[in-house]
Write an enzyme that holds these catalytic residues in place. Sequence first.
Site, mmCIF file in Angstrom:
data_model
loop_
_atom_site.group_PDB
_atom_site.id
_atom_site.type_symbol
_atom_site.label_atom_id
_atom_site.label_comp_id
_atom_site.label_asym_id
_atom_site.label_seq_id
_atom_site.Cartn_x
_atom_site.Cartn_y
_atom_site.Cartn_z
ATOM 1 N N HIS A 154 0.782 -1.272 0.195
ATOM 2 C CA HIS A 154 -0.110 0.008 0.028
ATOM 3 C C HIS A 154 0.891 1.114 0.115
ATOM 4 O O HIS A 154 0.522 2.256 -0.676
ATOM 5 C CB HIS A 154 -1.106 0.110 1.190
ATOM 6 N N GLU A 155 1.621 1.147 0.821
ATOM 7 C CA GLU A 155 2.686 2.727 0.872
ATOM 8 C C GLU A 155 3.454 2.843 -0.384
ATOM 9 O O GLU A 155 3.964 3.878 -0.568
ATOM 10 C CB GLU A 155 3.576 2.301 2.184
#
Length: 205
Positions: free
Chosen positions: A69-70
Amino acid sequence: MHISRLLLSAALFGTHSIAAETNDVFAVIAAAAAAVAAHQKDAAGVPQFVQNVNEVAPQFALLLGNTAHESGDFYYTEEIMCAGVSGPTSKCPYGWYHGRGYIQISWKDNYSKCGDAIGYDLVNNPDLVMYDPSVNWATVSWYWETSVQPTLQKRGYTLGSSVYSINGYLECGSLGGGSVQGGRVKRIQCFQSHLTGSVDYDTSC
């Protein structure tokens, strides 16, 4: 157990035991393992950790889901709104020490502590996290062990606990944030499904 050893164990386990349709998941783990292994003197002893993969699979799912996600599914290694920034701005308060790598390490103090721990001068060369895969994954390893694992050990190895320690002030109601971002939930649940066979639907933190 040291997270770099967990990565190496999962890579070995995945290569031999996971169905073909999940190879994309374990390709990520294998890449991480290969990079982190460069910093481990005991890499030759890795096979002994294979037996522990089932035990640590829930933590792997959290680590990989959050880093995916990051980083926009392991594509970006620099915070998009801070690309090229050398000083604090309204959109990038971290200035030069903005998010880099798959864990998006931020702030000078973190760069300094991480650099000391992994043996690189990240204060004067923060871009190493962006351009050197081994430094990138070593940074992930350091941040997870120092900032995330302690929280998981106290609060449980859950989706919500992992977000609490990574981005709690923005995504956790208990810390004054909003709700956990849908993209983060989707990615964590994807890895959970592949690695553990079950999914964590409780996103509260």
